[in-house]
Write an enzyme that holds these catalytic residues in place. Structure first.
Site, mmCIF file in Angstrom:
data_model
loop_
_atom_site.group_PDB
_atom_site.id
_atom_site.type_symbol
_atom_site.label_atom_id
_atom_site.label_comp_id
_atom_site.label_asym_id
_atom_site.label_seq_id
_atom_site.Cartn_x
_atom_site.Cartn_y
_atom_site.Cartn_z
ATOM 1 N N GLU A 1 89.428 52.003 81.840
ATOM 2 C CA GLU A 1 88.787 51.345 80.691
ATOM 3 C C GLU A 1 89.793 51.162 79.541
ATOM 4 O OE1 GLU A 1 85.607 54.267 80.932
ATOM 5 O OE2 GLU A 1 84.142 52.636 81.029
ATOM 6 N N GLY B 1 87.821 56.410 82.438
ATOM 7 C CA GLY B 1 88.269 56.104 81.074
ATOM 8 C C GLY B 1 89.704 55.580 81.036
ATOM 9 N N GLU C 1 83.135 56.810 88.337
ATOM 10 C CA GLU C 1 82.205 57.712 87.639
ATOM 11 C C GLU C 1 80.987 58.083 88.477
ATOM 12 O OE1 GLU C 1 83.726 55.111 86.269
ATOM 13 O OE2 GLU C 1 84.396 55.578 84.236
ATOM 14 N N ALA D 1 88.351 60.283 81.690
ATOM 15 C CA ALA D 1 87.899 61.192 80.643
ATOM 16 C C ALA D 1 88.005 62.605 81.203
ATOM 17 C CB ALA D 1 86.464 60.860 80.267
HETATM 18 N N1 COA Z 1 89.665 65.479 83.898
HETATM 19 C C1 COA Z 1 90.121 66.728 83.828
HETATM 20 N N2 COA Z 1 91.102 67.215 84.606
HETATM 21 C C2 COA Z 1 91.631 66.363 85.513
HETATM 22 C C3 COA Z 1 91.196 65.042 85.634
HETATM 23 C C4 COA Z 1 90.160 64.591 84.771
HETATM 24 N N3 COA Z 1 89.708 63.339 84.798
HETATM 25 N N4 COA Z 1 91.892 64.459 86.628
HETATM 26 C C5 COA Z 1 92.763 65.386 87.076
HETATM 27 N N5 COA Z 1 92.600 66.541 86.414
HETATM 28 C C6 COA Z 1 93.319 67.797 86.594
HETATM 29 C C7 COA Z 1 92.881 68.515 87.850
HETATM 30 O O1 COA Z 1 91.718 69.277 87.617
HETATM 31 C C8 COA Z 1 94.087 69.365 88.139
HETATM 32 O O2 COA Z 1 94.086 70.490 87.284
HETATM 33 P P1 COA Z 1 94.442 71.951 87.887
HETATM 34 O O3 COA Z 1 95.884 71.842 88.314
HETATM 35 O O4 COA Z 1 94.239 72.872 86.739
HETATM 36 O O5 COA Z 1 93.534 72.159 89.042
HETATM 37 C C9 COA Z 1 95.257 68.486 87.686
HETATM 38 O O6 COA Z 1 94.703 67.507 86.813
HETATM 39 C C10 COA Z 1 95.919 67.748 88.840
HETATM 40 O O7 COA Z 1 94.907 67.047 89.544
HETATM 41 P P2 COA Z 1 94.657 67.211 91.118
HETATM 42 O O8 COA Z 1 93.233 66.859 91.390
HETATM 43 O O9 COA Z 1 95.129 68.542 91.595
HETATM 44 O O10 COA Z 1 95.649 66.091 91.677
HETATM 45 P P3 COA Z 1 95.507 65.285 93.051
HETATM 46 O O11 COA Z 1 96.787 64.548 93.216
HETATM 47 O O12 COA Z 1 95.065 66.179 94.146
HETATM 48 O O13 COA Z 1 94.334 64.230 92.786
HETATM 49 C C11 COA Z 1 93.135 62.576 91.508
HETATM 50 C C12 COA Z 1 94.497 63.215 91.796
HETATM 51 C C13 COA Z 1 93.333 61.605 90.326
HETATM 52 C C14 COA Z 1 92.661 61.793 92.747
HETATM 53 C C15 COA Z 1 92.092 63.661 91.146
HETATM 54 O O14 COA Z 1 92.666 64.513 90.146
HETATM 55 C C16 COA Z 1 90.801 63.118 90.616
HETATM 56 O O15 COA Z 1 89.968 62.648 91.381
HETATM 57 N N6 COA Z 1 90.596 63.199 89.275
HETATM 58 C C17 COA Z 1 89.365 62.770 88.653
HETATM 59 C C18 COA Z 1 89.303 61.267 88.591
HETATM 60 C C19 COA Z 1 87.995 60.784 88.003
HETATM 61 O O16 COA Z 1 86.945 60.954 88.575
HETATM 62 N N7 COA Z 1 88.088 60.169 86.817
HETATM 63 C C20 COA Z 1 86.956 59.618 86.156
HETATM 64 C C21 COA Z 1 86.424 60.579 85.175
HETATM 65 S S1 COA Z 1 85.017 59.874 84.331
#
Ligand code: COA
Length: 260
Positions: free
Chosen positions: A114, A111, A134, A66
């Site tokens: 999910e 999400g 989460e 999400a």
């Molecule tokens: N919501 C909003 N934005 C997200 C996102 C999410 N769930 N997951 C990734 N993004 C965005 C990042 O903020 C980043 O944006 P930016 O370039 O403006 O900074 C872009 O997507 C790329 O992500 P980034 O974190 O730079 O890539 P990465 O390869 O370093 O890491 C992940 C990848 C998936 C490990 C990391 O993005 C992450 O942990 N995301 C959240 C995952 C999460 O907790 N999901 C559950 C949500 S309930």
């Protein structure tokens, strides 16, 4: 229909739906969830579509969860509405008459996982990573993850995955029985479309009834599940597809099903 954040391509009777927000790893804003709901409803009515494949844009993510930027400003009341909307989507996918296959091409987190779990089965690329992290954000799964994962893989695995926020590799997800098959990244979509195409070539009502009896039967005791199965089995003998399927076999030709 017009979608801002989704792409739809058709391959014969298969619709390939791609969540298309690669700049944020296809994160689900509420507007994207609304579009997905509307699109899946639209595809339910489209007789040219027999099977749906769901994937994410780019080679990095299926859906990385999400949208945290949107959720960060939620009140508890808005979070409740958000969870209910996400749950409406996963429930809708789970009860659709048409099979839906997830092609997990990268991160499927929160999400995103999910959404994949809502599909009828999951294929993944070697680079896929799946988890329900989460709690690392101070929250918990809200789009059915705690319920669906525990039912799919049991309470202990759900506890471990959700309490730790651990992210599984594709190989681990296969070993845990979450994904049915893992393919090299470049082959995932073609291999998933191939399976979807095979399903689309079968009698659609038989597939649909089997989907319902497998899903609902899991909530019944075995005797009631068998009773439900027998009734659905018998009802297929009133369809054109049963006549076509059996006549084609006896006439040693390929069946052409009409879905009626
Ligand atoms: N919501 C909003 N934005 C997200 C996102 C999410 N769930 N997951 C990734 N993004 C965005 C990042 O903020 C980043 O944006 P930016 O370039 O403006 O900074 C872009 O997507 C790329 O992500 P980034 O974190 O730079 O890539 P990465 O390869 O370093 O890491 C992940 C990848 C998936 C490990 C990391 O993005 C992450 O942990 N995301 C959240 C995952 C999460 O907790 N999901 C559950 C949500 S309930």
């Amino acid at each position: 229909m017009e979608c801002q954040n989704l792409l739809v391509e058709k391959y014969g009777g298969v619709a390939l739906v791609t969540v298309n927000r690669p700049q944020v790893l296809n994160a689900l804003r509420s507007s994207v969830i609304g579009e997905l709901l509307e699109l899946f409803e639209h595809l339910s009515w489209d007789d040219t579509v027999k099977v749906i494949v769901l994937t994410g844009s780019g080679d990095k993510a299926f859906v990385a969860g999400a949208d945290i930027a949107e959720m960060a400003g939620f009140t508890a009341q808005q979070a409740l509405t958000f969870a209910r909307t996400g749950q409406k989507l996963v429930s809708f996918i789970g009860t659709m008459d048409k099979p839906v296959i997830a092609a997990v091409n990268g991160y499927a987190l929160g999400g995103g996982m999910e959404l994949a779990l809502a599909c009828d089965f999951i294929y993944a690329s070697e680079t896929a990573k799946m988890g329900l992290p989460e709690v690392t954000l101070g929250i918990m799964p809200g789009f059915g993850g705690s319920q669906k994962f525990a039912r799919l893989r049991g309470r202990n695995r759900a506890n471990e995955l959700i309490f730790t926020g651990r992210i599984l590799t594709a190989a681990e997800a296969k070993e845990w029985g979450i994904v049915n098959a893992v393919f090299p990244s470049g082959e995932l979509i073609a291999r998933t479309l191939e399976t979807a195409g095979k399903i689309a070539g079968n009698g659609l009502l038989g597939v649909t009834y089997a989907k319902h009896v497998i899903k609902r039967g899991l909530d019944m005791d075995e005797e009631n599940g068998m009773g439900y199965e027998a009734v659905l089995f018998a009802s297929l003998f009133a369809t054109a597809d049963q006549h076509e399927g059996m006549n084609a076999f006896l006439e040693k030709r390929k069946p052409v099903f009409s879905g009626s």
